[in-house]
Design an enzyme around this catalytic site. Structure first.
Site, mmCIF file in Angstrom:
data_model
loop_
_atom_site.group_PDB
_atom_site.id
_atom_site.type_symbol
_atom_site.label_atom_id
_atom_site.label_comp_id
_atom_site.label_asym_id
_atom_site.label_seq_id
_atom_site.Cartn_x
_atom_site.Cartn_y
_atom_site.Cartn_z
ATOM 1 N N GLU A 1 0.835 -1.205 0.000
ATOM 2 C CA GLU A 1 0.000 0.000 0.000
ATOM 3 C C GLU A 1 0.869 1.254 0.000
ATOM 4 O O GLU A 1 1.826 1.362 0.766
ATOM 5 C CB GLU A 1 -0.922 0.016 1.217
ATOM 6 C CG GLU A 1 -1.857 1.207 1.245
ATOM 7 C CD GLU A 1 -2.835 1.152 2.399
ATOM 8 O OE1 GLU A 1 -3.876 1.821 2.314
ATOM 9 O OE2 GLU A 1 -2.562 0.451 3.394
ATOM 10 N N HIS B 1 0.411 4.995 0.820
ATOM 11 C CA HIS B 1 -0.564 5.755 1.616
ATOM 12 C C HIS B 1 0.010 7.118 1.951
ATOM 13 O O HIS B 1 1.206 7.252 2.210
ATOM 14 C CB HIS B 1 -0.855 4.952 2.893
ATOM 15 C CG HIS B 1 -2.004 5.445 3.698
ATOM 16 N ND1 HIS B 1 -1.945 6.584 4.466
ATOM 17 C CD2 HIS B 1 -3.242 4.925 3.873
ATOM 18 C CE1 HIS B 1 -3.101 6.754 5.077
ATOM 19 N NE2 HIS B 1 -3.909 5.755 4.730
ATOM 20 N N ASP C 1 -3.395 4.049 -2.547
ATOM 21 C CA ASP C 1 -4.530 4.542 -1.771
ATOM 22 C C ASP C 1 -4.827 5.938 -2.312
ATOM 23 O O ASP C 1 -3.962 6.811 -2.290
ATOM 24 C CB ASP C 1 -4.149 4.591 -0.287
ATOM 25 C CG ASP C 1 -5.270 5.104 0.590
ATOM 26 O OD1 ASP C 1 -5.647 6.281 0.415
ATOM 27 O OD2 ASP C 1 -5.742 4.364 1.455
#
Length: 373
Positions: free
Chosen positions: A141, A143, A173
């Protein structure tokens, strides 16, 4: 092939806590009320009896998938390296845990496994042979405040280029396309005592940073989590100490706040600092990386009505049009999974004032369907 839509059940965490929705209820909501969405993403320990749910539960899971016309897309795994009393987990212990989670994901039919943005690349490469054997894509991810241009992405690309693997990639994200603090976050800060002038200063600073007009020195935040960055800034406000890399930025934040907020208090400095939590990632980068995207987190904090367009909704603080345009242009044909996190900005109020997660997810899916059409 077209981009597909799904939902991370993380979006319904509050409804699960209050027992308004159980796991089957969440799947029913996606399958029966979100026209055009069929993908399911879960957080393993939120939705499953971890670490071994049992074969009866696995059979029940696939029964729900068939009943509600849904399909497993991604399983999100955590890694609590402090779970043992006598030591911090080693790289290989973490890799063993990830290998367990890959096998668990395979039992439930998931094609992708997402790890958190702070998981070291050595953990991923150690577990990668099993991911290839099971035909599951491992996605890291990305982020906020990390941008796609940071080292967290380039180290993934280096492994892919060196090995030729198709089973390692990234999970953007879409909070990395947030360009100002969310209105619900600013209202939450206001209820905690932040002045209106401080909240406005945060919005103005975010705009300046986006335009490349930072009024003070700014550093690459790509290896910082938002939580750690907020903690470091609070420590700086209390002690005057911080990582030397952040010294100029933190001093600049304090000076900027003092100039715009009369008699600023800690909460005022903190709300202004939210402006540096934004990634300022570029849509062109997402377009170039689309082939390395395993799936996408459709992050949002609040869906509000589009003025003059009844029945249409928007995330006013995230540039969804740019992000989805980049994914389309890059040829991405996987899933964007709705991920609602705005609950936290209402949890200081009574239950009667809490935002409906079901309604917010439905609004977000309206926007996704419209932008993807």
């Amino acid at each position: 092939m077209a981009i597909k839509r799904g939902v991370s059940l993380y979006s319904y965490q509050q409804a699960q806590f209050f027992k308004d929705l159980d796991l089957e209820g969440m799947l029913r909501e996606v399958g029966e009320h979100l026209d055009g969405a069929d993908g399911i993403e879960i957080v393993d320990e939120m939705s499953l009896r971890y670490p071994d749910p049992g074969e009866e539960f696995v059979r029940e899971w696939f029964g729900w998938m068939e009943r509600y016309g849904t399909r497993p897309v991604a399983m999100d795994v955590g890694m609590d390296v402090l779970q043992f009393r006598d030591h911090v987990m080693s790289i290989e212990e973490c890799a063993d845990r990830l290998r367990h989670d890959l096998r668990l994901a395979k039992r439930f039919g998931f094609a992708n496994v997402r790890v958190l943005s702070v998981v070291p690349i050595d953990v991923l490469t150690s577990a990668l042979p099993l991911a290839e054997e099971l035909d599951i894509r491992l996605g890291k991810e990305i982020h906020q405040p990390m941008p796609l241009e940071g080292k967290q992405v380039t180290e993934i690309l280096d492994v892919v280029e060196r090995t030729g693997t198709r089973h390692l990639g990234i999970v953007p994200d879409l909070g990395i396309f947030q360009f100002r603090p969310s209105e619900v976050q600013l209202e939450w800060f206001g209820r905690r005592g932040a002045r209106e002038s401080a909240r406005q200063a945060s919005v103005e600073l975010a705009g300046q940073l986006r335009r490349g007009e930072a009024p003070f020195g700014f550093v690459d935040m790509s290896f910082s989590t938002a939580g750690n960055l907020r903690g470091d800034f609070r420590r700086f406000l209390t002690t005057g100490e911080c990582d030397p890399a952040f010294t100029e930025t933190f001093h600049g934040l304090r000076k900027y706040t003092d100039e715009l907020v009369e008699n600023a208090q800690e909460i005022d400095y903190v709300v202004v600092a939210e402006a540096i939590m934004l990634s300022d990632t570029k849509a062109d980068t997402l377009r170039e990386l689309a082939g390395h995207v395993t799936h996408v987190h459709g992050k949002f904090n609040n869906m509000s009505p589009v003025p003059g367009r009844p029945g249409q909704f928007q995330e006013a603080s995230i540039d969804y049009e740019a992000a989805i345009g980049a994914l389309k242009a890059g040829g991405f044909d996987g899933y964007i999974n709705t991920e609602y996190e705005g609950q936290r900005y209402f949890q200081d109020r009574g239950r009667e004032d809490l935002m409906s997660e079901v309604d917010q997810v439905r609004r977000h899916q309206e926007m996704l369907g419209r932008l993807l059409a």
